[in-house]
Design an enzyme around this catalytic site. Structure first.
Site, mmCIF file in Angstrom:
data_model
loop_
_atom_site.group_PDB
_atom_site.id
_atom_site.type_symbol
_atom_site.label_atom_id
_atom_site.label_comp_id
_atom_site.label_asym_id
_atom_site.label_seq_id
_atom_site.Cartn_x
_atom_site.Cartn_y
_atom_site.Cartn_z
ATOM 1 N N ASP A 173 9.186 -29.942 -3.034
ATOM 2 C CA ASP A 173 9.912 -28.691 -2.832
ATOM 3 C C ASP A 173 11.420 -28.830 -2.876
ATOM 4 O OD1 ASP A 173 10.244 -30.017 -0.385
ATOM 5 O OD2 ASP A 173 10.630 -28.110 0.601
ATOM 6 N N CYS A 192 0.843 -1.192 0.000
ATOM 7 C CA CYS A 192 0.000 0.000 0.000
ATOM 8 C C CYS A 192 0.879 1.243 0.000
ATOM 9 C CB CYS A 192 -0.879 0.007 1.248
ATOM 10 S SG CYS A 192 0.095 0.118 2.746
ATOM 11 N N CYS A 217 3.373 1.445 2.760
ATOM 12 C CA CYS A 217 4.575 0.635 2.567
ATOM 13 C C CYS A 217 5.549 1.347 1.647
ATOM 14 C CB CYS A 217 4.222 -0.715 1.954
ATOM 15 S SG CYS A 217 2.967 -1.617 2.836
ATOM 16 N N ASP A 226 13.525 -33.373 -5.361
ATOM 17 C CA ASP A 226 12.252 -33.529 -6.066
ATOM 18 C C ASP A 226 12.316 -32.986 -7.486
ATOM 19 O OD1 ASP A 226 10.855 -34.580 -3.861
ATOM 20 O OD2 ASP A 226 10.738 -32.581 -3.005
ATOM 21 N N ASP A 232 5.638 -34.955 -1.843
ATOM 22 C CA ASP A 232 6.878 -35.077 -1.089
ATOM 23 C C ASP A 232 6.489 -34.857 0.373
ATOM 24 O OD1 ASP A 232 9.629 -34.955 -0.361
ATOM 25 O OD2 ASP A 232 9.437 -32.774 -0.326
#
Lengths: 50, 763
Positions: free
Chosen positions: B637, B50, B53, B641, B452
Site C-alpha cells: 500500500d 439508495c 442517500c 511499495d 507489505d
C-alpha cells in the site's frame, strides 16, 4: 402481386426501425443512460422539487 | 437516518480511509468555471447507496447558501454541484456532507467525466443491432422460401442495411486488426475482420449476380454479438476504474506557500521550487521534501517507509513527501522540487520496473495466434480442393468463405470477454476492482505472494486493547480530549468511546504537545493524556512496554491506562493459511524494524520475512524470485511499495494505499478484509477454468461444423443456427461463474487478530 405491398411495407418497417435507432442515439447523447441506478432509485423520492 | 447509515454500511466502506481535509483552495482549484461567476465541482461521495442517500445529499447541498444546484449520480457515487462564491469564499460542500455522515472528496479525473469510448461502443452496438435484426427478418423470409424477384429485392435491402453495420460498427474491429497487423502481430480481431469482410464482399457479389445465397445476416450478427461482449467488457472495466479514481487522493496536489511578505497562497505542487516556505497543517501530508523550520510534531511514516510508529520531529528534521502531520502545525523549507523529490524517485523506479516487466500477451490473442493460421489454411485448402475437383472458382470461393464464416471465432471472440465480464462483476460485488483486463489471467498463474506489512497485513492504525478495563469516567474524559487530536492513538480512543457516555467536564482549552500528548484545562484542574512519564510527572513510571501505553492523569494523579496495538487486517491469518493450503508461497517484505516484522511473521506463521527494506530492495526481491521462475503477486500500500507493485507479475493494493500505489497496482480492494486476496485468486482461477472450457466448446463445435462447410453443405441458414448455438453455449457456460462459487475461500469474520506490537502514544 406480392411485390406491390412489400414495396411499401418493407420501407415503412425500415423507416420505423431507423426512427427507433435515432431515438436511442438521441437519448444516449442527452445523458439518459449516465445514471441508471440513480434513475431507478429516484422514483422512490416523493419530494423531487426539480 | 435513512435506510443506510453510510458509515456503518459494509458495501463500500473503505478500509482505513482517514478523513482527508480538503482546503477551500483545493475545491476552487479543481472546479470548473461555467462562466457568469458560477463554478462546478465534482465530488466523489462513496457512501451513497439508495434513494434516501440521494435525497439527503441533494437536500443538504442545495440548502447551502451559494449552491445553485446539486445532482447525485448514484451509479458513479458522485455529486455534481454548481456553486457561486459568496464574499470570495466557496461554500464548504465537503464539511456539510461530513456533518450528515457522508464522507466526500474532490474528484479530479482528467477534467472530463464523460467516457468517449463507451459512447462510441454503445453507438456502434445500436447500429449493428438495428441492421442485423432487420437483415435477420428479411433472411427468415428468404429461408422460408422467398424466390425470384422478392429474394433479389430482399438481398438488395439486406446489402443496403449491412453497409452501416460493416462500415460504422465493424470499424472498431478493423482498426484494431490493422493496428496489430502493422506491427507484425495478430490478435483476435484479425480473423474476425477477414471473415466479416470476405463474407460481405462475396454476398455483395452474389447479390449483384442474382445468386441464391447471401451471408449478410451472418456478417452483421457476428459484429453485433462480438460488440455486446466488447461493450460489457468495457463497461465493467470502466466501472472499476472510476471506483478507484473516486477514492480520496492522499498526496496533496497543492500546498500553502508563505511568501516573503507573509501572505499565504495555495499553489500547485508542480510550481514549487526548492527553498520555498510551506505550511503543513495538522492532518495534511507533507507535499514535497523539506526541512522543518518552525514547529514540531509527530509524523506518521506508515505510507512512506512502512514504519507503523509515528515519529517525533522538531526544527531541522528532514521530511519526505507523503508523511502525515499528526499533532502540530509545521513550517518547512523545501529542499527539492517535484522532479527530484522522494515521490518522483518512486515514480522513476516504477517506470524502470514496468519497462523490465515482460509484456503479457492476453490469452485470447495467444489463442488466435494459433487459431487464425489453422482456420485460414483450412479455408484455403478447401478452396484449392474444390478448384482442382470442379474448376468452378465461384463455388470454390463460396465454400472457402463458408468455412471462414462457420469457424469465424464468434464463440472464441466471446469465450474470453464474457467470462471476464462475469468474473469482474463478481469481484466488483466483493469490493475488488480489477483495473486491467489481463490482470485476472495473470492472477491465475501466480505461485508466490509478497505482502507489505504496515497497512497491508495490518491496518497501520493502533487499536485500544483494554477499553473494558478503563474506568468509564476516564474513558469519557479521554474520549473528549482525544476528539481534539488526529494522532492515531487518539482516533483509537475516540473509536472506542462508549455509546451512552456521561457528560465530560467542560474544558477551557485543549492543547496538543508534539511527542508528549494532550493537555486539557478545566478550571484549576489539568488533565493530561499521553506519555506516562509526562502525564503523571514521574519519569520513573515508565516500565516494560513504554511505547504502547498511554495514560490519563488528573493533576498528576493516574486515572486510567490505555494499551494500544496495531491490528491485523480482518482475516489476515486465515488468508495466509488458505494461501499455504493452495501451495502458494508467502513472504513479508517490510520497511519496518526487524523486531516488529518478526512479531507479525510469527503470529501469522510466515517463515520468510525481510525487514528494513528500502523500496529498491523490495523490487530486487521480486526480480530475484522472477528470475528463479516464480510468478509473484505483490500486495502493498505504501509509497515505498509502488516500484515493487509495478515490477510484480500482478499487484494488489488496498483502497487506503497511497495514490501512486493504487495507480501502480492491477487490482484494488475496498474492504478491510485481507480475504480479498484469496477471493480474487479463487475467482480468477475459476474464470481461467471456464475460459479453457469455452475454448474447448468452441473447438468441439468447429470440429463438427468444419467438415460440413468443407463439403459445401453449409447454407446461410445452417451457418446462422450453428453460430448462434455456439455463442449461446459459451455465454451460458460463462454465466455459471455467477453462482458457481459462493462465499469464497475465507468466511468473513469481524474479529481482528491482535499482535503485540509497540505503538508509540503521544496523545
Amino acid at each position: 402481386m406480392s411485390l406491390n405491398y412489400l414495396s411499401f411495407l418493407v420501407p415503412i418497417a425500415i423507416v420505423l426501425g431507423i426512427g427507433g435507432l435515432a431515438a436511442f442515439l438521441w437519448s444516449l447523447r442527452s445523458g439518459q443512460y449516465d445514471d441508471l441506478e440513480g434513475a431507478a432509485a429516484r422514483i422512490l423520492l416523493d419530494d423531487d422539487s426539480e | 437516518m435513512s435506510c443506510c447509515a453510510p458509515n456503518a454500511s459494509a458495501s463500500l466502506a473503505i478500509a482505513g480511509s482517514e478523513p482527508v481535509t480538503v482546503s477551500m483552495d483545493e475545491l476552487v482549484l479543481s472546479s470548473r468555471d461555467l462562466g457568469d461567476g458560477s463554478r462546478q465541482s465534482d465530488l466523489s461521495v462513496p457512501g451513497v447507496h439508495c434513494a434516501g442517500c440521494i435525497a439527503a445529499v441533494e437536500r443538504t447541498l442545495s440548502a447551502m447558501p451559494g449552491v445553485e444546484s446539486a445532482r447525485v449520480n448514484l451509479s458513479m457515487k458522485r455529486a455534481a454541484v454548481r456553486w457561486r462564491a459568496i464574499d470570495g469564499q466557496p461554500p464548504d460542500l465537503i464539511g456539510h456532507l461530513r456533518a450528515i455522515g457522508y464522507d466526500a472528496h474532490v474528484f479530479t479525473m482528467e477534467s472530463d467525466t464523460a467516457d468517449p469510448e463507451y459512447t462510441r461502443l454503445v453507438r456502434a452496438l445500436a447500429v449493428a443491432g438495428f441492421c442485423s435484426m432487420n437483415i435477420m427478418l428479411l433472411s427468415v423470409s428468404i429461408w422460408s422460401g422467398a424466390e425470384g424477384g422478392v429474394r433479389q429485392a430482399f438481398h438488395w435491402i439486406s446489402a443496403l442495411l449491412a453497409m452501416p453495420a460493416i462500415v460504422y460498427s465493424g470499424r472498431i474491429f478493423f482498426v484494431s486488426a490493422w493496428r496489430a497487423l502493422r506491427y507484425g502481430r495478430t490478435n483476435m480481431d484479425v480473423p474476425i475482420s477477414i471473415g466479416v469482410l470476405l463474407a460481405f464482399g462475396l454476398s455483395l457479389y452474389d447479390t449483384v449476380q442474382g445468386g441464391e445465397h447471401a451471408y449478410f445476416d451472418a456478417a452483421t450478427s457476428l459484429i453485433f454479438f462480438l460488440l455486446i461482449g466488447r461493450t460489457l467488457d468495457h463497461v465493467m472495466r470502466e466501472k472499476a476504474r472510476s471506483a478507484v479514481a473516486g477514492l480520496a487522493r492522499l498526496i496533496p496536489q497543492g500546498a500553502t506557500v508563505i511568501d516573503a511578505d507573509g501572505t499565504r497562497r495555495h499553489v500547485p505542487v508542480a510550481q514549487i521550487v526548492p527553498g520555498t516556505l510551506l505550511t503543513v497543517t495538522v492532518g495534511d501530508r507533507v507535499p514535497i521534501d523539506g526541512i522543518i523550520v518552525q514547529g514540531s510534531s509527530d509524523l506518521d511514516y506508515s505510507l512512506v517507509s512502512g514504519e507503523a510508529v509515528p515519529k517525533y520531529a522538531g526544527p531541522g528534521a528532514q521530511l519526505q513527501a507523503g508523511l502525515m502531520n499528526l499533532t502540530g502545525p509545521l513550517t518547512i523549507r523545501t529542499t527539492a522540487s517535484v522532479e527530484n523529490s522522494f515521490l518522483a524517485d518512486m515514480v522513476r523506479m516504477m517506470e524502470i520496473a514496468e519497462g523490465g516487466r515482460a509484456t503479457y500477451r492476453r490469452l485470447a490473442d495467444r489463442a488466435s495466434a494459433l487459431y487464425a493460421p489453422v482456420v485460414h489454411c483450412v479455408a484455403f485448402l478447401s478452396f484449392l480442393g474444390w478448384m482442382l475437383a470442379t474448376g468452378d472458382w465461384h463455388r470454390s470461393i463460396t465454400i472457402a468463405i463458408a468455412v471462414l464464416i462457420v469457424t469465424c471465432p464468434c464463440a472464441l471472440g466471446l469465450a474470453v470477454p464474457i467470462v471476464q465480464v462475469v468474473a469482474a462483476r463478481r469481484l466488483f460485488e466483493n469490493g475488488i476492482m480489477v483495473r486491467d483486463g489481463s490482470a485476472l489471467e495473470r492472477l491465475t498463474e501466480i505461485d508466490t505472494v509478497l505482502f507489505d506489512k504496515t497497512g497491508t497485513l495490518t491496518l497501520g492504525r493502533p487499536r485500544l486493547l483494554n477499553a473494558a478495563e478503563i474506568p468509564p469516567e476516564a474513558m469519557t474524559i479521554a474520549g473528549a480530549m482525544a476528539l481534539h487530536s488526529r494522532h492515531p492513538a487518539s482516533l483509537a480512543i475516540v473509536a472506542e468511546r462508549p455509546e451512552n457516555r456521561s457528560r465530560p467536564p467542560n474544558f477551557e482549552s485543549v492543547t496538543e504537545q508534539a511527542g508528549l500528548g494532550l493537555e486539557a484545562r478545566s478550571g484549576d484542574v489539568v488533565y493530561r493524556l499521553g506519555r506516562p512519564g509526562w502525564a503523571t510527572g514521574k519519569e520513573a513510571a515508565e516500565t516494560g512496554e513504554p511505547n504502547s501505553v498511554s495514560v490519563l492523569a488528573k493533576n498528576g494523579v493516574l486515572l486510567g491506562r490505555f494499551l494500544f496495538a496495531d491490528r491485523l487486517r480482518n482475516d489476515a491469518a486465515q488468508t495466509i493459511v488458505s494461501l499455504a493450503r493452495d501451495g502458494i508461497w508467502t513472504e513479508i517484505v517490510s520497511g519496518d524494524r526487524g523486531s516488529a516484522v518478526e512479531a507479525l511473521a510469527s503470529t501469522l506463521q510466515i517463515d520468510t520475512y525481510h525487514a528494513d527494506l528500502l523500496p529498491a530492495d523490495k523490487t530486487q526481491r521480486i526480480n530475484d524470485l522472477s528470475a528463479s521462475g516464480r510468478k509473484v503477486l505483490m500486495v502493498g500500500d505504501g509509497l515505498n511499495d509502488a516500484p515493487a507493485l509495478a515490477s510484480a507479475h500482478v499487484s494488489m493494493a488496498p483502497a487506503s494505499a497511497a495514490d501512486i500505489g493504487r495507480t501502480a497496482s492491477d487490482i484494488v480492494f475496498l474492504h478491510e478484509s485481507l480475504s480479498a486476496v484469496t477471493r480474487a485468486i479463487t475467482i480468477a482461477r475459476t474464470a481461467g477454468r471456464l475460459i479453457r472450457q469455452n475454448f474447448a466448446i468452441a473447438i468441439a463445435y468447429n470440429a463438427v461444423a468444419v467438415p460440413f462447410a468443407v463439403l459445401g453443405a453449409v447454407t446461410p441458414l445452417l451457418a446462422a443456427i450453428a453460430m448462434s448455438l455456439s455463442s449461446i453455449m459459451v455465454v451460458a457456460n460463462a454465466l455459471r461463474l455467477r453462482n458457481g462459487i459462493s462465499g469464497g475461500m475465507a468466511s468473513r469474520s469481524q474479529s481482528g487478530f491482535l499482535i503485540k506490537k509497540p505503538v508509540q502514544v503521544a496523545a
